[in-house]
Motif scaffolding. Structure first.
Motif, PDB file in Angstrom:
ATOM      1  N   LEU A 108     -44.747  93.474  56.158  1.00  0.00           N
ATOM      2  CA  LEU A 108     -43.461  93.841  56.753  1.00  0.00           C
ATOM      3  C   LEU A 108     -42.356  93.884  55.694  1.00  0.00           C
ATOM      4  O   LEU A 108     -41.479  94.750  55.733  1.00  0.00           O
ATOM      5  CB  LEU A 108     -43.093  92.872  57.880  1.00  0.00           C
ATOM      6  CG  LEU A 108     -43.969  92.964  59.126  1.00  0.00           C
ATOM      7  CD1 LEU A 108     -43.675  91.797  60.065  1.00  0.00           C
ATOM      8  CD2 LEU A 108     -43.755  94.286  59.839  1.00  0.00           C
ATOM      9  N   LEU A 109     -42.404  92.956  54.742  1.00  0.00           N
ATOM     10  CA  LEU A 109     -41.433  92.966  53.639  1.00  0.00           C
ATOM     11  C   LEU A 109     -41.559  94.259  52.839  1.00  0.00           C
ATOM     12  O   LEU A 109     -40.554  94.920  52.549  1.00  0.00           O
ATOM     13  CB  LEU A 109     -41.652  91.756  52.734  1.00  0.00           C
ATOM     14  CG  LEU A 109     -40.774  91.686  51.491  1.00  0.00           C
ATOM     15  CD1 LEU A 109     -39.337  91.374  51.878  1.00  0.00           C
ATOM     16  CD2 LEU A 109     -41.311  90.642  50.532  1.00  0.00           C
ATOM     17  N   LEU A 110     -42.788  94.643  52.505  1.00  0.00           N
ATOM     18  CA  LEU A 110     -43.005  95.894  51.769  1.00  0.00           C
ATOM     19  C   LEU A 110     -42.568  97.103  52.592  1.00  0.00           C
ATOM     20  O   LEU A 110     -41.977  98.047  52.050  1.00  0.00           O
ATOM     21  CB  LEU A 110     -44.475  96.036  51.371  1.00  0.00           C
ATOM     22  CG  LEU A 110     -45.009  95.047  50.356  1.00  0.00           C
ATOM     23  CD1 LEU A 110     -46.501  95.281  50.122  1.00  0.00           C
ATOM     24  CD2 LEU A 110     -44.236  95.117  49.045  1.00  0.00           C
ATOM     25  N   ALA A 111     -42.830  97.071  53.892  1.00  0.00           N
ATOM     26  CA  ALA A 111     -42.414  98.170  54.763  1.00  0.00           C
ATOM     27  C   ALA A 111     -40.892  98.298  54.774  1.00  0.00           C
ATOM     28  O   ALA A 111     -40.349  99.408  54.758  1.00  0.00           O
ATOM     29  CB  ALA A 111     -42.942  97.965  56.180  1.00  0.00           C
ATOM     30  N   SER A 112     -40.188  97.171  54.797  1.00  0.00           N
ATOM     31  CA  SER A 112     -38.723  97.197  54.758  1.00  0.00           C
ATOM     32  C   SER A 112     -38.224  97.825  53.468  1.00  0.00           C
ATOM     33  O   SER A 112     -37.311  98.657  53.478  1.00  0.00           O
ATOM     34  CB  SER A 112     -38.164  95.778  54.879  1.00  0.00           C
ATOM     35  OG  SER A 112     -38.480  95.231  56.115  1.00  0.00           O
ATOM     36  N   LEU A 113     -38.813  97.423  52.353  1.00  0.00           N
ATOM     37  CA  LEU A 113     -38.416  97.991  51.062  1.00  0.00           C
ATOM     38  C   LEU A 113     -38.735  99.477  50.998  1.00  0.00           C
ATOM     39  O   LEU A 113     -37.920 100.274  50.532  1.00  0.00           O
ATOM     40  CB  LEU A 113     -39.094  97.224  49.923  1.00  0.00           C
ATOM     41  CG  LEU A 113     -38.805  97.715  48.504  1.00  0.00           C
ATOM     42  CD1 LEU A 113     -37.311  97.694  48.203  1.00  0.00           C
ATOM     43  CD2 LEU A 113     -39.585  96.875  47.498  1.00  0.00           C
ATOM     44  N   ALA A 114     -39.910  99.873  51.473  1.00  0.00           N
ATOM     45  CA  ALA A 114     -40.300 101.287  51.458  1.00  0.00           C
ATOM     46  C   ALA A 114     -39.365 102.126  52.322  1.00  0.00           C
ATOM     47  O   ALA A 114     -38.897 103.188  51.907  1.00  0.00           O
ATOM     48  CB  ALA A 114     -41.744 101.441  51.932  1.00  0.00           C
ATOM     49  N   ALA A 115     -39.073 101.642  53.536  1.00  0.00           N
ATOM     50  CA  ALA A 115     -38.210 102.387  54.454  1.00  0.00           C
ATOM     51  C   ALA A 115     -36.801 102.537  53.887  1.00  0.00           C
ATOM     52  O   ALA A 115     -36.200 103.617  53.952  1.00  0.00           O
ATOM     53  CB  ALA A 115     -38.169 101.695  55.810  1.00  0.00           C
ATOM     54  N   ALA A 151     -44.313 106.681  49.905  1.00  0.00           N
ATOM     55  CA  ALA A 151     -44.060 105.424  49.201  1.00  0.00           C
ATOM     56  C   ALA A 151     -45.286 104.534  49.360  1.00  0.00           C
ATOM     57  O   ALA A 151     -45.754 104.318  50.471  1.00  0.00           O
ATOM     58  CB  ALA A 151     -42.825 104.730  49.768  1.00  0.00           C
ATOM     59  N   ASP A 152     -45.809 104.064  48.253  1.00  0.00           N
ATOM     60  CA  ASP A 152     -46.922 103.120  48.253  1.00  0.00           C
ATOM     61  C   ASP A 152     -46.452 101.867  47.528  1.00  0.00           C
ATOM     62  O   ASP A 152     -46.065 101.937  46.358  1.00  0.00           O
ATOM     63  CB  ASP A 152     -48.145 103.713  47.548  1.00  0.00           C
ATOM     64  CG  ASP A 152     -48.791 104.799  48.377  1.00  0.00           C
ATOM     65  OD1 ASP A 152     -49.387 104.454  49.407  1.00  0.00           O
ATOM     66  OD2 ASP A 152     -48.684 105.982  48.004  1.00  0.00           O
TER      67      ASP A 152
END
Length: 129
Positions: free
Chosen positions: A44-51, A73-74
């Motif tokens: 979820l942290l990575l998803a927040s950064l990607a979004a 974004a990967d």
């Protein structure tokens, strides 16, 4: 600006999260004591950064009249044996950008709000009720 989420956990590591009118879940994989009914907290942290990265770049490019096409974004979070953590972020565009545009994109991505929050290490206070 203030942002708020509400979380409820009834048992195990499965979490039910509310963010405004949106419902999300978080869990851990089966091999980490979870039931795998949602992304893990680091995912979820990575998803927040990607979004945030994608949205900020899209808004910037739209203001400039640039066409980015599809943004991908990967992101990968890793921790080495000494406990050092890092996030690797790979961003792609389906449209070709000039080297000048890419230079600005490289500057802007480091200034996205979630990037800045993570890099500066935001203080966290906790209280119990």
């Amino acid at each position: 600006m203030a942002t708020h989420v509400h979380l409820v956990s009834h048992e195990g590591v499965y979490q039910e999260i509310e963010a405004r009118q949106h419902r999300l879940t978080a869990d851990e994989p089966l091999n980490n004591h979870g039931t795998d009914r949602g992304p893990a907290p680091y995912e979820l942290l990575l998803a927040s950064l990607a979004a945030c990265s994608s949205a900020t770049l899209r808004l910037y490019a739209d203001r400039k009249g640039w066409t980015l096409g599809t943004i991908t974004a990967d992101l990968t979070f890793s921790r080495d044996k000494d406990g050092n953590e890092k996030i690797e972020r790979v961003i792609g565009f389906s449209e070709k950008l000039t080297e000048e545009q890419m230079g600005r994109i490289r500057d802007i991505i480091e200034k996205t709000p979630v990037t800045k929050t993570l890099k500066r290490g935001t203080p966290i206070t906790t209280r119990f009720e």
